[in-house]
Design an enzyme around this catalytic site. Sequence first.
Site, PDB file in Angstrom:
ATOM      1  N   GLU A   1      -2.043 -16.242  -2.986  1.00 56.32           N
ATOM      2  CA  GLU A   1      -1.422 -15.118  -3.696  1.00 56.32           C
ATOM      3  C   GLU A   1      -0.718 -15.666  -4.927  1.00 56.32           C
ATOM      4  O   GLU A   1      -0.059 -16.701  -4.863  1.00 56.32           O
ATOM      5  CB  GLU A   1      -0.424 -14.408  -2.777  1.00 56.32           C
ATOM      6  CG  GLU A   1       0.474 -13.390  -3.449  1.00 56.32           C
ATOM      7  CD  GLU A   1      -0.272 -12.266  -4.142  1.00 56.32           C
ATOM      8  OE1 GLU A   1       0.041 -12.019  -5.326  1.00 56.32           O
ATOM      9  OE2 GLU A   1      -1.167 -11.660  -3.507  1.00 56.32           O
TER      10      GLU A   1
ATOM     11  N   ASP B   1      -8.681  -8.772  -1.190  1.00 49.26           N
ATOM     12  CA  ASP B   1      -8.239  -7.462  -1.688  1.00 49.26           C
ATOM     13  C   ASP B   1      -7.877  -7.628  -3.169  1.00 49.26           C
ATOM     14  O   ASP B   1      -6.702  -7.630  -3.536  1.00 49.26           O
ATOM     15  CB  ASP B   1      -7.033  -6.987  -0.869  1.00 49.26           C
ATOM     16  CG  ASP B   1      -6.593  -5.582  -1.230  1.00 49.26           C
ATOM     17  OD1 ASP B   1      -7.254  -4.944  -2.076  1.00 49.26           O
ATOM     18  OD2 ASP B   1      -5.576  -5.114  -0.679  1.00 49.26           O
TER      19      ASP B   1
ATOM     20  N   CYS C   1     -10.482  -1.114  -4.480  1.00 50.36           N
ATOM     21  CA  CYS C   1      -9.963   0.179  -4.942  1.00 50.36           C
ATOM     22  C   CYS C   1     -10.796   0.701  -6.111  1.00 50.36           C
ATOM     23  O   CYS C   1     -10.420   1.682  -6.746  1.00 50.36           O
ATOM     24  CB  CYS C   1      -8.493   0.056  -5.340  1.00 50.36           C
ATOM     25  SG  CYS C   1      -8.197  -1.114  -6.688  1.00 50.36           S
TER      26      CYS C   1
ATOM     27  N   TYR D   1      -5.682 -12.927  -2.534  1.00 52.61           N
ATOM     28  CA  TYR D   1      -4.850 -11.801  -2.981  1.00 52.61           C
ATOM     29  C   TYR D   1      -4.082 -11.244  -1.773  1.00 52.61           C
ATOM     30  O   TYR D   1      -4.123 -10.057  -1.471  1.00 52.61           O
ATOM     31  CB  TYR D   1      -5.712 -10.721  -3.631  1.00 52.61           C
ATOM     32  CG  TYR D   1      -6.809 -11.247  -4.525  1.00 52.61           C
ATOM     33  CD1 TYR D   1      -6.534 -11.696  -5.816  1.00 52.61           C
ATOM     34  CD2 TYR D   1      -8.121 -11.340  -4.073  1.00 52.61           C
ATOM     35  CE1 TYR D   1      -7.543 -12.194  -6.635  1.00 52.61           C
ATOM     36  CE2 TYR D   1      -9.131 -11.844  -4.892  1.00 52.61           C
ATOM     37  CZ  TYR D   1      -8.835 -12.271  -6.160  1.00 52.61           C
ATOM     38  OH  TYR D   1      -9.832 -12.767  -6.961  1.00 52.61           O
TER      39      TYR D   1
ATOM     40  N   GLN E   1       0.836  -1.205   0.000  1.00 49.58           N
ATOM     41  CA  GLN E   1       0.000   0.000   0.000  1.00 49.58           C
ATOM     42  C   GLN E   1       0.870   1.253   0.000  1.00 49.58           C
ATOM     43  O   GLN E   1       1.838   1.342   0.774  1.00 49.58           O
ATOM     44  CB  GLN E   1      -0.916   0.017   1.234  1.00 49.58           C
ATOM     45  CG  GLN E   1      -1.963  -1.084   1.249  1.00 49.58           C
ATOM     46  CD  GLN E   1      -3.103  -0.837   0.270  1.00 49.58           C
ATOM     47  OE1 GLN E   1      -3.091   0.125  -0.494  1.00 49.58           O
ATOM     48  NE2 GLN E   1      -4.091  -1.716   0.273  1.00 49.58           N
TER      49      GLN E   1
END
Length: 410
Positions: A297, A340, A367, A276, A247
């Site tokens: 992931e 995410d 997002c 994720y 981030q």
Amino acid sequence: MADMFEITFEKMVSGGDCMGRLPDGRALFVPFVLPGETVRVAVVDEKKRYARGWPVEVLSPSPERIAPRCIHFGECGGCQYQHLDYESQLRLKEALLRDQFQRIANLENPPIQPMVPAPNPWNYRNHVQFHLSQAGELGFVHADGEHLLVIEECHLPQTGINTLWPQLDFGAESGVYRLGVRQNSFEDIMLILEGDDPQAPEFSEDIPVSAVYTPPEARLTVLAGDDHQVFTLLGRHFQVSARSFFQVNTPMAEKMITYLLENISMTQYMQAVELYAGVGAFSAFIAPRVGHLTAIENSGSACHDFAVNLDEFDNVSLYEAEAEAALPALDIPVDLLLMDPPRAGLTPAVHDVLAELLPGQIAYISCDPATLARDVKRILQRGYHLQSVTPFDLFPHTAHVESVTLMSRV
């Protein structure tokens, strides 16, 4: 020659544009304009149902308009809202998020919570990506999306990055087309050079930085220093390699983690899954509070970091795989699912597996409000209750809206 019109604009839309109407009734989308303003506009792209334009002159400015801090605002594609004060930006993003849920998820009164503001809306980015001109100059993509804007200043990166990047010198023949500059929690800086040539370019540094060269589909070359950095979240250290996502707004990432820990029900008997999972920034705080955590992931670099960052836990399993491939193989009841996903949201295959797993709780970090609303609509059809949608302003002055959505089985 583009057609010119004087248009009075009606409302902001997601992505940063403002909408008005052409004389023939078609919607016209224009950047850097505010509702209520009358603007002379050049139409630059015409479609059957709508058109896009470029502001030539603001004839009657909105009382909400303020002077932007950056000399490049109005040309640079990085910021969309510097002509609005910060409180107005927060209200706008909250309203746009609500609009997406009403239109796309068909929820009349979605439980949108107040936007969580950034503690500092300037100089917040710990990572910035520059594109290089043929002459080796640093810049960003122009707001028209078509060419490079060579820049002299930017007010979003952290101070150490802003001090460094104007000193960088890339020749016309460097072979580097993109440059990442990342500053960790200890103010150490890494340069991430990208180019097409598998062979690394010549590199010399007069300043203490780490530097790596990352050609596509080829091994990373360390040019100076280390191949990773260390970031701190809520007092915990995280290794982040050059090719791993992290981030870009550290204080806001901490606020999101704290929010999740305070609003998710966790016990030592629960099975948790994170899709994720990245380098483990969320998993590291959830693992101590649940019976077992399974992380999925697909980035090899992020998986390497995850294994280092969560090495102390015996109750964590990590799968390096696409979510669509790993999820069906889980033969466990899932009490908590944290995800995410990238901007495109969940794939149909992931939705299909969720319909089989039916986790007790879902925490969805997004997002992109449009893909979030689309995904939430589909999840709610599986018998879930939408508890809350809380936006976090990770990207002040831009049109990006990050949010945490909580859902539970009815």
